[in-house]
Design an enzyme around this catalytic site. Structure first.
Site, PDB file in Angstrom:
ATOM      1  N   HIS A  48       9.291  31.092   7.417  1.00  0.00           N
ATOM      2  CA  HIS A  48      10.400  30.153   7.665  1.00  0.00           C
ATOM      3  C   HIS A  48      11.702  30.754   7.147  1.00  0.00           C
ATOM      4  O   HIS A  48      11.806  31.111   5.973  1.00  0.00           O
ATOM      5  CB  HIS A  48      10.121  28.798   7.005  1.00  0.00           C
ATOM      6  CG  HIS A  48       9.077  28.008   7.723  1.00  0.00           C
ATOM      7  ND1 HIS A  48       8.110  27.271   7.075  1.00  0.00           N
ATOM      8  CD2 HIS A  48       8.835  27.852   9.056  1.00  0.00           C
ATOM      9  CE1 HIS A  48       7.320  26.689   7.980  1.00  0.00           C
ATOM     10  NE2 HIS A  48       7.745  27.027   9.186  1.00  0.00           N
ATOM     11  N   GLU A  97      13.724  29.838   3.745  1.00  0.00           N
ATOM     12  CA  GLU A  97      13.019  29.877   2.458  1.00  0.00           C
ATOM     13  C   GLU A  97      13.228  31.241   1.793  1.00  0.00           C
ATOM     14  O   GLU A  97      12.320  32.051   1.670  1.00  0.00           O
ATOM     15  CB  GLU A  97      11.536  29.550   2.696  1.00  0.00           C
ATOM     16  CG  GLU A  97      11.362  28.150   3.277  1.00  0.00           C
ATOM     17  CD  GLU A  97       9.967  27.858   3.846  1.00  0.00           C
ATOM     18  OE1 GLU A  97       9.039  28.667   3.646  1.00  0.00           O
ATOM     19  OE2 GLU A  97       9.813  26.803   4.497  1.00  0.00           O
ATOM     20  N   ARG A 150      15.367  27.362  10.373  1.00  0.00           N
ATOM     21  CA  ARG A 150      13.967  27.474   9.962  1.00  0.00           C
ATOM     22  C   ARG A 150      13.116  28.294  10.937  1.00  0.00           C
ATOM     23  O   ARG A 150      12.252  29.058  10.545  1.00  0.00           O
ATOM     24  CB  ARG A 150      13.403  26.043   9.854  1.00  0.00           C
ATOM     25  CG  ARG A 150      11.886  25.907   9.816  1.00  0.00           C
ATOM     26  CD  ARG A 150      11.523  24.421   9.888  1.00  0.00           C
ATOM     27  NE  ARG A 150      10.114  24.173  10.127  1.00  0.00           N
ATOM     28  CZ  ARG A 150       9.228  23.895   9.169  1.00  0.00           C
ATOM     29  NH1 ARG A 150       9.591  23.874   7.912  1.00  0.00           N
ATOM     30  NH2 ARG A 150       7.966  23.634   9.490  1.00  0.00           N
ATOM     31  N   HIS A 154       5.762  30.577   0.869  1.00  0.00           N
ATOM     32  CA  HIS A 154       6.777  29.654   1.400  1.00  0.00           C
ATOM     33  C   HIS A 154       7.551  29.033   0.233  1.00  0.00           C
ATOM     34  O   HIS A 154       7.302  29.339  -0.918  1.00  0.00           O
ATOM     35  CB  HIS A 154       6.088  28.532   2.191  1.00  0.00           C
ATOM     36  CG  HIS A 154       5.515  28.961   3.513  1.00  0.00           C
ATOM     37  ND1 HIS A 154       6.134  28.680   4.710  1.00  0.00           N
ATOM     38  CD2 HIS A 154       4.380  29.642   3.823  1.00  0.00           C
ATOM     39  CE1 HIS A 154       5.414  29.176   5.709  1.00  0.00           C
ATOM     40  NE2 HIS A 154       4.332  29.766   5.194  1.00  0.00           N
ATOM     41  N   GLU A 180       3.660  27.558  -2.148  1.00  0.00           N
ATOM     42  CA  GLU A 180       4.990  26.956  -1.989  1.00  0.00           C
ATOM     43  C   GLU A 180       5.686  27.149  -3.328  1.00  0.00           C
ATOM     44  O   GLU A 180       5.317  26.525  -4.320  1.00  0.00           O
ATOM     45  CB  GLU A 180       4.863  25.453  -1.693  1.00  0.00           C
ATOM     46  CG  GLU A 180       4.223  25.125  -0.350  1.00  0.00           C
ATOM     47  CD  GLU A 180       5.213  25.165   0.801  1.00  0.00           C
ATOM     48  OE1 GLU A 180       6.412  25.387   0.565  1.00  0.00           O
ATOM     49  OE2 GLU A 180       4.786  24.970   1.955  1.00  0.00           O
TER      50      GLU A 180
END
Length: 437
Positions: A201, A204, A259, A329, A403
């Site tokens: 993405h 990020e 994104r 991510h 994440e």
């Protein structure tokens, strides 16, 4: 569900509203353009806000989902409106023109909310807070643009030819190279492998920063760090520093909040596909949209995106040797494992759960950063077409999504001053998993 698609069709207005701004939300947007104060369009970006909403009832959920009808909003979390549910934290970015209106609606609704980011442009500018930063020199403690990362890839591999080799596995929609760096002691024999990617993405930014940091650590500590030395002696690590190279470039030149990929969609003015909804794993069944204007658009078919296809082809080619798949991510501080496209548990669920528990406890030990862990579907939400589920279904039984920081204070705009601690703590988790497999 068709409901959502109809509602998400408001999304084109994001394109309409954003593009007239001269480069909204760019790191350099404020300082570099002449007469910035005289540009009312630019001033508008300065008042974009990010709200955190906490619906705790069905009516609250309905209200949050209806916001897109009244305002141009960009969901930061969850990824789409159909993932909004009672007691799910919702972070939304609202364009300046709608911010006051939305805040008034929130006040009237009685919904619990807070303003996470008062002025998005200010936070974009604060993000680049490394005092030593130079636009022309690569640094592990700053965010580097695509050209800088590509130059770094070539020189780093050339300097460490005894441990590394470089493969260009293909090119993106816009023709940029996509690289895999292979790292490990050259033994002359086939070795098992671990595959790690960053930058699926575009917005990020901490993700590619981590892949660069990982490569640096392998060079700096091979021979002195016993765990890392053992890992690189016994396995090869394949690293893709940035998958979504077009999207990442676009976040530097046009829109920091982009994104998706940058491919053109037939019959639509909206561009790009969500590259983490484009893998052939329950493709487009849940938590993804068939509307090209949606942030979670799954694409016209699985692997329609060149960036996804070249990586999938590479993994298929090496699937016999790849023992673990790791994808990085942000944001939310989680360690997730399959499945995301179904509530069914993975065959080795208990083992994955224990691994995630141990890995996150190593991560937390350094700075006390709290992580949650579990299967994607129950820990965050159902979402189909993700790379981790696809890799798992290919037979790679250790598949994890990390994440990284934070939990929303800065969201995607994590300051450069947090790159080092974020990468240091994440290394501990990654090393634990790599050593285990």
């Amino acid at each position: 569900p068709p409901m959502v698609d109809a509602r998400l069709s408001i999304k084109p207005t994001i394109d309409r509203v954003i593009h007239p701004y001269k480069c909204p939300l760019l790191p350099q947007a404020i300082g570099s353009a002449p007469n910035q104060t005289e540009n009312p369009m630019h001033q508008a970006t300065n008042r974009e806000k990010v709200f955190r909403l906490k619906p705790n009832s069905e009516s609250g959920v309905g209200f949050v989902r209806s916001l897109a009808d009244y305002a141009t909003v960009d969901l930061w979390q969850p990824d789409s409106f159909d993932q909004v549910a009672a007691d799910v934290t919702v972070d939304i970015r609202v364009i300046a023109a709608d911010a006051t209106n939305v805040q008034e609606l929130l006040e009237e609704s009685g919904l619990e909310y807070e303003v996470l980011i008062e002025d998005l442009q200010a936070m974009v500018d604060q993000q680049l807070d490394n005092k030593e930063r130079s636009a022309s020199v690569h640094s592990y403690m700053k965010y580097n643009d695509m050209e800088m990362i590509n130059a770094w890839i070539t020189t780093t591999v050339a300097r460490n030819a005894n441990m590394m080799s470089l493969t260009e596995i293909g090119t993106s929609y816009e023709g940029r190279p996509i690289y895999v760096i292979k790292i490990g002691k050259k033994t002359g024999q086939a070795k098992p492998a671990i595959f790690m990617d960053c930058g699926i993405h575009a917005r990020e930014w901490i993700s590619p920063a981590f892949c660069q940091w990982f490569v640096k650590e392998t060079v700096d500590t091979y021979g002195s760090d016993p765990t890392l030395t053992h890992i690189l002696d016994s396995v090869d690590v394949f690293v893709v520093p940035v998958i979504n190279v077009d999207g990442y470039s676009y976040t530097w030149t046009n829109n920091r909040m982009w994104r998706k990929t940058r491919s053109k969609n037939a019959g639509s003015k909206c561009r790009g596909v969500d590259p983490n909804r484009n893998w052939d794993a329950g493709w487009c069944t849940v938590g993804a949209s068939s509307n090209p204007c949606a942030e979670t658009y799954c694409g016209p078919a699985p692997e329609s995106e060149k960036e996804v296809k070249v990586v999938a082809d590479f993994i298929r080619l090496h699937r016999k040797s790849i023992k673990a798949y790791l994808t990085v991510h942000s944001y939310s501080q989680m360690c997730l494992f399959p499945y995301s496209y179904t509530y069914d548990l993975a065959a080795n669920h208990n083992e994955l759960n224990q691994l995630a528990k141990e890995a996150t406890s190593r991560l937390e030990s350094l700075y006390g950063t709290r992580y949650t862990y579990g299967p994607g579907a129950t820990t965050i939400y159902l979402a189909a077409g993700g790379s981790d589920d696809w890799a798992y279904d290919m037979g790679i039984k250790y598949s994890f999504t990390f994440e990284l920081r934070d939990t929303g204070r800065h969201g995607f705009l994590l300051p450069e001053s947090q790159i080092k601690p974020t990468c240091e703590e994440t290394m501990l988790a990654i090393k634990y998993i790599a050593n285990y497999v």
